[in-house]
Each structure stands twice: as structure tokens, then as C-alpha cells.
Design an enzyme around this catalytic site. Structure first.
Site, PDB file in Angstrom:
ATOM      1  N   TRP A   1       0.844  -1.209   0.000  1.00 52.13           N
ATOM      2  CA  TRP A   1       0.000   0.000   0.000  1.00 52.13           C
ATOM      3  C   TRP A   1       0.877   1.257   0.000  1.00 52.13           C
ATOM      4  O   TRP A   1       0.532   2.263  -0.607  1.00 52.13           O
ATOM      5  CB  TRP A   1      -0.896  -0.007   1.246  1.00 52.13           C
ATOM      6  CG  TRP A   1      -1.767   1.198   1.365  1.00 52.13           C
ATOM      7  CD1 TRP A   1      -3.017   1.377   0.835  1.00 52.13           C
ATOM      8  CD2 TRP A   1      -1.480   2.422   2.069  1.00 52.13           C
ATOM      9  NE1 TRP A   1      -3.518   2.613   1.161  1.00 52.13           N
ATOM     10  CE2 TRP A   1      -2.579   3.274   1.922  1.00 52.13           C
ATOM     11  CE3 TRP A   1      -0.387   2.869   2.813  1.00 52.13           C
ATOM     12  CZ2 TRP A   1      -2.638   4.549   2.481  1.00 52.13           C
ATOM     13  CZ3 TRP A   1      -0.431   4.139   3.369  1.00 52.13           C
ATOM     14  CH2 TRP A   1      -1.549   4.967   3.198  1.00 52.13           C
ATOM     15  N   HIS A   2       2.038   1.164   0.671  1.00 51.41           N
ATOM     16  CA  HIS A   2       2.888   2.345   0.784  1.00 51.41           C
ATOM     17  C   HIS A   2       3.597   2.709  -0.507  1.00 51.41           C
ATOM     18  O   HIS A   2       4.004   3.861  -0.695  1.00 51.41           O
ATOM     19  CB  HIS A   2       3.929   2.147   1.896  1.00 51.41           C
ATOM     20  CG  HIS A   2       3.353   2.305   3.254  1.00 51.41           C
ATOM     21  ND1 HIS A   2       2.687   1.292   3.896  1.00 51.41           N
ATOM     22  CD2 HIS A   2       3.303   3.366   4.096  1.00 51.41           C
ATOM     23  CE1 HIS A   2       2.268   1.720   5.079  1.00 51.41           C
ATOM     24  NE2 HIS A   2       2.623   2.972   5.217  1.00 51.41           N
ATOM     25  N   GLY A   3       3.777   1.755  -1.392  1.00 58.22           N
ATOM     26  CA  GLY A   3       4.460   2.109  -2.630  1.00 58.22           C
ATOM     27  C   GLY A   3       4.598   0.927  -3.562  1.00 58.22           C
ATOM     28  O   GLY A   3       4.621  -0.229  -3.122  1.00 58.22           O
TER      29      GLY A   3
ATOM     30  N   PHE B   1       2.127   8.256  -1.269  1.00 57.40           N
ATOM     31  CA  PHE B   1       1.454   6.987  -1.086  1.00 57.40           C
ATOM     32  C   PHE B   1      -0.023   7.136  -1.407  1.00 57.40           C
ATOM     33  O   PHE B   1      -0.757   6.242  -1.388  1.00 57.40           O
ATOM     34  CB  PHE B   1       1.648   6.470   0.342  1.00 57.40           C
ATOM     35  CG  PHE B   1       3.102   6.469   0.740  1.00 57.40           C
ATOM     36  CD1 PHE B   1       4.039   5.909  -0.111  1.00 57.40           C
ATOM     37  CD2 PHE B   1       3.538   7.051   1.900  1.00 57.40           C
ATOM     38  CE1 PHE B   1       5.382   5.921   0.214  1.00 57.40           C
ATOM     39  CE2 PHE B   1       4.879   7.065   2.247  1.00 57.40           C
ATOM     40  CZ  PHE B   1       5.799   6.505   1.406  1.00 57.40           C
TER      41      PHE B   1
END
Lengths: 363, 473
Positions: free
Chosen positions: B324-326, B473
Site C-alpha cells: 500500500w505504501h508504494g 502513497f
């Protein structure tokens, strides 16, 4: 739908501490007093409200002038052509006011390529050539991201810049060289071997006015620790990064740079524009380094010859020599006016494009 | 627009003034909604269309789910919501990543596939608002919430500008009811809202951008191998930078909402004082970790389906949380490491639950430091551009690099040691306290002095408007 259970536990009011009006008012008053004192102190150090402190947003505003209308003359290059050109004087001599797109410590080549690809630009492009910067890899440089910023600047950034300019015209202390962290880095602590100390970074040496008219800061023009530090910074910078430059320009990079330059020049000429090179003065330590690693005959003269572009080198003109360079690399504000008049007159004399387009052309 | 910009100050002054005019509540809500669209469009106007799409889909879907009697139909409508939201996220955020991985996969079986050039700009905050709208449809599907009664309220829930682009990720049950009745900040809410905005801006502008970013950038931008001291200090600097950046944003968001009379939940609770990793995730990005717990870990079965499944669920949740962060495998490894830590912690707790030594303050403090140490290892993968850099940094941290060249001068060493020491110390002291409790007990003169010092530092540090890290993000 009776089985729906709204989770009331999720909904809540934030707890509030009993902070009284007194604390807020006292905090605001203390801040006002402290910022007022800071403004006074910074003005005492020679900062002035009309100094806009150059930055990417200022550059983008100038770059957009090319998109917005008929710009006759634009300037690209590194800090020397930026400091050493007085826009008013150039306009006085040629009748044309240039758009100043030079960026300190930044290779001009990506910007030459950008303008060559822009059909809106059909004018005269003055390229300030500082060999050490012009022949380095194009992706390097302090403000190489300016082009990306120009392409991706958000509406909020554009609006914010307009606000920033107005605020900066009121307050002297708004200067990126006089922020708290930058002032901290002026402390001289014991050095750690093998590292580049922020103390050695270049401090404030210029002021910037509307149209990105950049001049040497008056405090650098007189003897003192600031000009001594400016010289120290140039030497430290060279010592830290000289391994990249020792031996001068590699033959393949030289050839590639010239070929790319010729390609871009031809594109501009095909639209009726033209390009000229201007080599601004340097002295002492810098001139010595340049003579050793970027000898004129092998670099600047070759660039001029192989691109077929008019090149003005300060060494060739009596009026451009012997001017004051307080820190070896940039002209004092007065000397910049003299130099601009000299090179603008020479361009008016030698550049066919300028003779054809200048309202003050020789008839 | 960025919170730390002059544009936002002017924008917020106008919004606050409009919100305090004697206008009908519906008009004020329309004002807030339009302001939120302006706030978002200030980055890139066409991206407002994505917001509208996400809003329209979940508005329709939630009502259909609510009205449907058959489980199959309810599920089908939920699939529409999840597909649209994850589809948007997948296209804009993971498209290039998927293409490159497909290319690598094809190459591994001898197929020379060259993907088309991918030049899609990531809409700011898309990960946050897609999760928020999905939570709405999921809550209605799970019968945790009824659909919003008004499209205006729902649109405002999706778009509410204080938390639109970087959270906190708010649940519908937390925010939608707040739009039902007229709200205007009381004097106490305004004062504390401004105080929170000051704390957030101080964290972001002064600590994260002004003092810690240069050390982190120097270390993670180094071309050569680093001595252990530099590698550790650069990583510690990044741990402070990302906390002050992200917690700073959340604190400003909460303060801005409070000035308008709305309550947003805390997103951080002094995470570097966490004792263990489950404690860390109760304190770090709380709104995301609780989202992942409620909408991923528990639906996967949580800890209800045996020991093996519990560990697998933990790991799946954290791997996806990392992604989800990248769109990079380094983020997946970051999530995987946290999953591994949580699994190890769970295993140890099962073995040594109730051990007397575990209750002592000194032992707790040692465990907090150990947690912080392990978290820093994960930050390397979060910050590094790629695996070679990450593994090089890990080797440097453990003194395994030959011919290491230092990059941090004395002044940066001093600032990292002082600031990170202070940060960890403050987190430990605040471990069981809240900012509100501390402010409540603080003498007014001291509070005013600290407040003024932070304002002065913000003004004289003059952030260059660097984007908050979590926007990407």
C-alpha cells in the site's frame, strides 16, 4: 434492515485542554516581538525587503514569458551570466529586454535543448559558457530540476509564488540563506575528515530583483569575512569535487557536448532565431584552474568553431577586461553594468540577428 | 495544496471566515465541499474527476447493498466498489510496477516483452481516499453502518480537505454523523486547533525538513559504502524525519478540522516508545493499521482459525500493508519485516507470557529500545531506492563494508544525536500521556513560551514547501 448496528463508539468529540485565551494571546505577542526583533537583526546584517531570493518558482515565472508572448532575447547559463548581466543596461543598448533564465551552478545544456524544442522561441539565445559547468553531465547541477518544476508546477505553487513575492517585498528576513538551519551550519565545529562540511557551502552572495535581475550582494563587494568566506567556499568546493574535473573534459564528452549544442543551435536557427556564446570574466584562483583544466583553445574556441556560433570571450575585448571580481567568479554590481554594456554593444555590432531585430540597430 | 504553504494560509482563512458566517448549515457544507475540491484541484484539476468517480460509485453501491436482501446481490455490489477503488489504485499506482514485473517474468522464461512507456502521474492521496470510500461500502455490507442519508454529507466525508490526501483515514461512523447537525468551533476548539496546527507545522518544517532531512538525504544519497556511524545516523535521521513529517501532517489535519468544529481521531501516539511491535502498530499510522485489521486481517480469519492461519494472516496483512505504501518490492519487504516481527513477538508472548521480569520499567525501556532498533532496520527498506542500496546500508550498519567513506560532518552528527535523543526521550515520557493532558497541566506562561518558540522557529525556518513524504502513497 434492522440488523444494522451503527458503531457509536467510533464517534467521539476530541478532548480539549483548558488552554485559555491568555496563553494564545501571549504566544502571539511573544512571536510578534521575536519576529520583529529578528527582522531588525537581519536588516542589520544587510538583508533588504526588495531582495526576492532567487528560486525555482521565480525561474518558472520567467520561463513562462516565452510561452506567453514574443520574447526576443533569452539568457541561459550558470551564475556568471546571471550575475554579470544587467537587464536594464542590455535593454538600453539594444532596445530589447532579455528574459533571464540562467541558473547558478547549473548546466545550460538541458535548457538549450528545451528552448530548441519550443516553437514559441524564435529569438536570440545568449548562452553564458562557464566551461566547468557547461561540459559536465547535463543531469548534474544545483537547479537542474527547474525544468521539471516548470512542467509540473501546480496551480497552488503558482498562486503561492505570487503571494510569496508580495510577502518577500515586505520582509527582509525571508531569505533561504538566513534560515535557522543555515545559520546553524555557520558554526565552526571540529571537522570530520573526509566529509564536506556545510560551513564550506556558498553563503549568500547575491540579491535578486523582479525579472530575476541578479546582482552581487553589496556586503560581498567590500572586504570582510563574507567575501573571505565566499573565496573559501570556492576553494573548498573545488577541493571536494576536483577529482571529477581533474584532467579537464574527456574527449568524448567534449565531442558529444559540441554535437548536441550544434543540433540545438540548428533547430533554433531553422525557426529564424540564433544563438551566441558569452564567456564572462573570472580571475585569480578560478582563472588558474580554468586555464589548467579547460584551456580556451581546446574548449571554448573549439565549441565556437564547431558549432558556427558567434562567441564573445572577455579576454578578447579591452572593455570586458580588468573588471572587479570580488570573489574571483562574479562581477560586482557596477562592473556587471560595464560588462553588460560592453557585450551588448559587441553583440549589436557582430550579431546579424540582433542587428536585424534591435530597435537600436545601426542604420 | 500543501499545509505548509502561503496558499494554504490564505485558503484556510477564507474557509474559516465562510464557516463562521451566519449561513444555513447546508450552505456551509456546500462551502466546505467546494473548498475541498479547490484544495485537491490545486495540485492537478483533472484529478478531481477521480474523486467524483470514487464518490459516485460508493454512494450508489452502498445504497444498493443496503437495499438488497439477497447475499449474492450484496456481494456483487460490494465487488463493484472494491473493483472500482482497487482498479483506480491499481491503474494509477501499480500499473508501471505490474508491467515491469510482467516484463521480468517473461524474460525469465525467455520471452522478450517490452512494455509500453508508462507516463501516468499518481493522483495525490489516492491511496487514502480509495481506502476511505471502500471502508464506507464495506461497513454498509458488514452492517456496521447505514448509508449516509445525504449525497452532500457523503461527498464531504470522501473529500473533507483536512484529511483528504494523507489521512487520518476516517471511518464513515466517525465523520458522517458530524455533518448531520450544525457545527462551528467553540473558542476552546479554535485555540487547541491552532495549537495542534502549530505543533504539526513545527514537526514538519523545522524538525523534518529543516534539520533531519539533510542528514538522511546525505546518507541515502551516498554513492560509496558507509561507515557504521553514518549508516546508523542516517537511518535514525530518517526515522525522525518520517515521523515528524507524517505525524506532523496528521496533527495539522486534526487541528484544521478542529478549527472548523470537527473531531478527527489521533493517527499517532508516540510510536518510538512502543514496547513490541503490536504496540508499535497501535501507535503508528493508527488509522491505517486499524483499517488493515478490520477490513483485511479479521476478514481473513484473524486469530480464530488456528495458529498457522494466524501467522499467515498476519504476514499477508503486513505484506499488503507494505505494498500500500508504494509500488516497489522494497515496500513489500518493509511490510514483510514488520509481519515477521509481529509473528516472532506473538510466538514469544505465547512462550513467556506472565514472566515477572517483563513488568519492570528498566526491562520495558530496554524492550522499547530494541523495538526502535528493529523498526530502524525496516526503515532502511522503506527509504532505499532499491535492494542493492538497502542491503548495502544494512551491511554498513553492521560494519561489514570495506573501504567505507564517511559523509556526515560533525554538525549533522550533533543535530541527529540531539534531535533523535530528544525525540525518543519525549516519546518515552509521553508514552502513557496525551498532548491534551500535558497542555492541561502546563502553566499558561510556559505553554505560551513553548508555543511562541515553535511559531518563531516555523517562521524563521521558512520551509521551501517540500511535499509531505506520505503524499506519494
Amino acid at each position: 434492515m434492522s440488523d444494522v448496528r451503527v458503531d457509536e463508539a467510533d464517534y467521539y468529540e476530541r478532548p480539549l485542554p483548558s488552554v485559555g485565551n491568555g496563553a494564545l494571546v501571549a504566544a502571539l505577542l511573544l512571536t510578534l516581538i521575536a519576529v520583529g526583533g529578528w527582522e531588525h537583526a537581519m536588516r542589520g546584517k544587510g538583508l533588504v525587503p526588495w531582495d526576492l531570493a532567487d528560486g525555482p518558482d521565480h525561474w518558472v515565472a520567467e520561463r513562462r514569458k516565452i510561452d506567453d508572448g514574443d520574447v526576443e532575447v533569452a539568457i541561459i547559463g550558470a551564475s556568471r551570466i546571471l550575475f554579470d548581466t544587467d537587464l536594464d543596461v542590455f535593454e538600453d543598448v539594444t532596445g530589447l529586454r532579455p528574459v533571464q533564465l540562467a541558473l547558478a551552478g547549473t548546466n545550460a545544456r538541458p535548457f538549450l535543448t528545451d528552448l530548441a524544442a519550443d516553437d514559441d522561441f524564435k529569438g536570440l539565445l545568449i548562452v553564458g559558457v562557464t566551461e566547468i559547468v557547461y561540459f559536465m553531465p547535463p543531469e548534474l547541477g544545483l537547479f537542474v530540476a527547474a525544468l521539471e518544476h516548470y512542467r509540473q508546477q501546480t496551480p497552488a505553487e503558482r498562486f503561492g509564488h505570487a503571494l510569496y513575492v508580495r510577502l518577500q517585498q515586505l520582509l527582509a528576513f525571508i531569505d533561504p540563506d538566513y534560515t535557522l538551519p543555515r545559520l546553524l551550519y555557520r558554526l565552526q565545529l571540529p571537522r570530520r575528515a573526509g566529509t564536506f562540511d556545510p560551513y564550506d557551502e556558498v553563503w549568500k552572495i547575491a540579491t535578486s530583483e523582479p525579472d530575476r535581475q541578479t546582482r552581487m550582494w553589496y556586503r560581498i563587494e567590500s572586504p570582510g569575512y563574507l567575501v573571505d568566506h565566499a573565496k573559501h567556499a570556492w576553494v573548498a568546493d573545488w577541493e571536494a569535487f576536483k577529482s571529477d574535473y581533474l584532467g579537464g573534459v574527456a574527449p568524448d564528452r567534449l565531442a558529444q557536448t559540441i554535437a548536441e549544442t550544434r543540433r540545438d543551435v540548428e533547430k533554433i536557427r531553422a525557426r529564424g532565431g540564433d544563438v551566441v556564446f558569452v564567456r564572462c570574466p573570472s580571475s585569480d584562483f578560478y582563472r588558474q584552474v580554468e586555464r589548467e583544466f579547460y584551456p580556451r583553445s581546446k574548449v571554448f574556441d573549439r565549441l565556437v568553431a564547431e558549432t558556427g556560433v558567434l562567441g564573445l570571450h572577455f579576454e578578447d575585448y579591452e572593455t570586458m577586461r580588468g573588471l572587479t571580481l570580488p570573489e574571483w567568479s562574479h562581477l560586482s554590481a557596477d562592473a556587471a553594468r560595464t560588462f553588460t554594456r560592453a557585450y551588448a554593444e559587441e553583440l549589436l555590432h557582430q550579431s546579424q540577428w540582433l542587428r536585424a531585430h534591435s530597435p537600436k540597430r545601426e542604420r | 495544496m500543501l499545509f505548509n504553504s502561503l496558499t494554504f494560509i490564505l485558503f484556510f482563512a477564507v474557509v474559516l471566515a465562510l464557516h463562521n458566517l451566519p449561513l444555513p448549515w447546508r450552505v456551509k457544507k456546500v462551502n466546505l465541499l467546494l473548498a475541498s475540491y479547490v484544495f485537491y484541484a490545486a495540485w492537478n484539476p483533472p484529478f478531481v474527476l477521480i474523486l467524483w468517480l470514487s464518490t459516485a460509485v460508493d454512494w450508489i453501491v452502498a445504497r444498493r447493498i443496503y437495499a438488497a436482501e439477497q447475499l449474492g446481490r450484496r456481494r456483487a455490489w460490494l465487488v463493484v466498489s472494491v473493483s472500482v477503488n482497487l482498479g483506480l489504485l491499481g491503474y494509477f499506482k501499480y500499473g508501471e510496477f505490474l508491467l515491469h514485473n510482467w516484463q521480468a517474468l517473461m524474460a525469465s522464461v525467455g520471452v522478450d516483452y517490452v512494455p509500453p512507456e508508462w507516463s501516468i502521474v499518481l493522483p495525490v492521496g489516492i491511496s487514502f481516499y480509495t481506502f476511505q470510500t471502500m471502508a464506507y461500502s464495506l461497513d454498509v455490507y458488514l452492517r456496521r453502518a447505514a448509508p449516509a442519508k445525504s449525497l452532500l454529507d457523503f461527498s464531504l466525508f470522501v473529500t473533507f480537505f483536512p484529511q483528504l490526501v494523507a489521512g487520518p483515514i476516517v471511518r464513515p461512523t466517525q465523520l458522517v454523523p458530524q455533518f448531520a447537525a450544525p457545527r462551528r468551533a467553540t473558542a476552546a476548539q479554535l485555540r487547541w486547533g491552532f495549537a495542534l496546527m502549530t505543533i504539526g507545522l513545527f514537526n514538519k518544517i523545522v524538525i523534518a525538513d529543516g534539520f533531519l532531512a539533510p542528514a538522511a538525504d546525505a546518507v541515502f544519497g551516498a554513492k560509496d559504502a558507509l561507515p557504521a556511524l553514518d549508516a546508523w545516523l542516517g537511518t535514525l535521521a530518517f526515522s525522525g524525519q518520517i515521523f515528524c513529517d507524517f505525524a506532523g501532517y496528521s496533527t495539522i489535519a486534526i487541528g484544521v478540522a478542529l478549527c472548523l468544529g470537527f473531531s478527527l481521531p489521533n493517527n499517532f501516539q508516540f510510536p518510538y516508545a512502543a514496547v513490541g511491535f503490536s504496540d508499535f502498530w497501535r501507535r503508528w499510522h493508527i488509522s491505517l493499521s486499524s483499517w488493515l485489521r478490520d477490513y483485511l486481517y479479521i476478514p481473513l480469519g484473524g486469530n480464530r482459525k488456528g495458529r498457522g492461519r494466524t501467522y499467515a494472516n498476519l504476514m499477508t496483512t503486513m505484506l499488503l500493508g507494505g505494498l500500500w505504501h508504494g509500488a516497489s518490492w522494497t515496500f513489500v519487504v518493509w511490510g514483510g519485516l514488520h509481519g515477521l516481527y509481529l509473528a516472532i513477538e506473538r510466538w514469544l508472548q505465547e512462550r513467556f507470557a506472565g514472566a515477572r521480569i517483563a513488568r519492570g520499567t528498566a526491562f520495558q525501556f530496554a524492550l522499547a529500545l530494541l523495538t526502535y532498533f528493529a523498526v530502524n532496520i525496516t526503515w532502511v527498506f522503506f527509504r532505499a531506492e532499491d535492494f542493492p542500496q538497502a542491503f548495502g546500508m544494512i551491511k554498513s550498519m553492521f560494519g561489514l563494508q570495506a573501504a567505507a567513506l564517511p559523509v556526515l560532518p560533525t554538525v549533522r552528527i550533533v543535530e541527529v544525536v540531539v534531535l533523535i535523543g530528544a525525540l525518543v526521550g519525549i516519546h518515552w515520557l509521553m508514552r502513557n500521556r496525551t498532548l491534551e493532558q500535558v497542555a492541561e497541566r502546563m502553566p499558561a506562561a510556559l505553554l505560551a513560551g513553548i508555543w511562541a518558540t515553535m511559531l518563531f522557529a516555523i517562521i524563521t525556518t521558512q520551509g521551501a514547501g517540500d511535499a509531505f513524504i506520505y503524499f506519494q502513497f
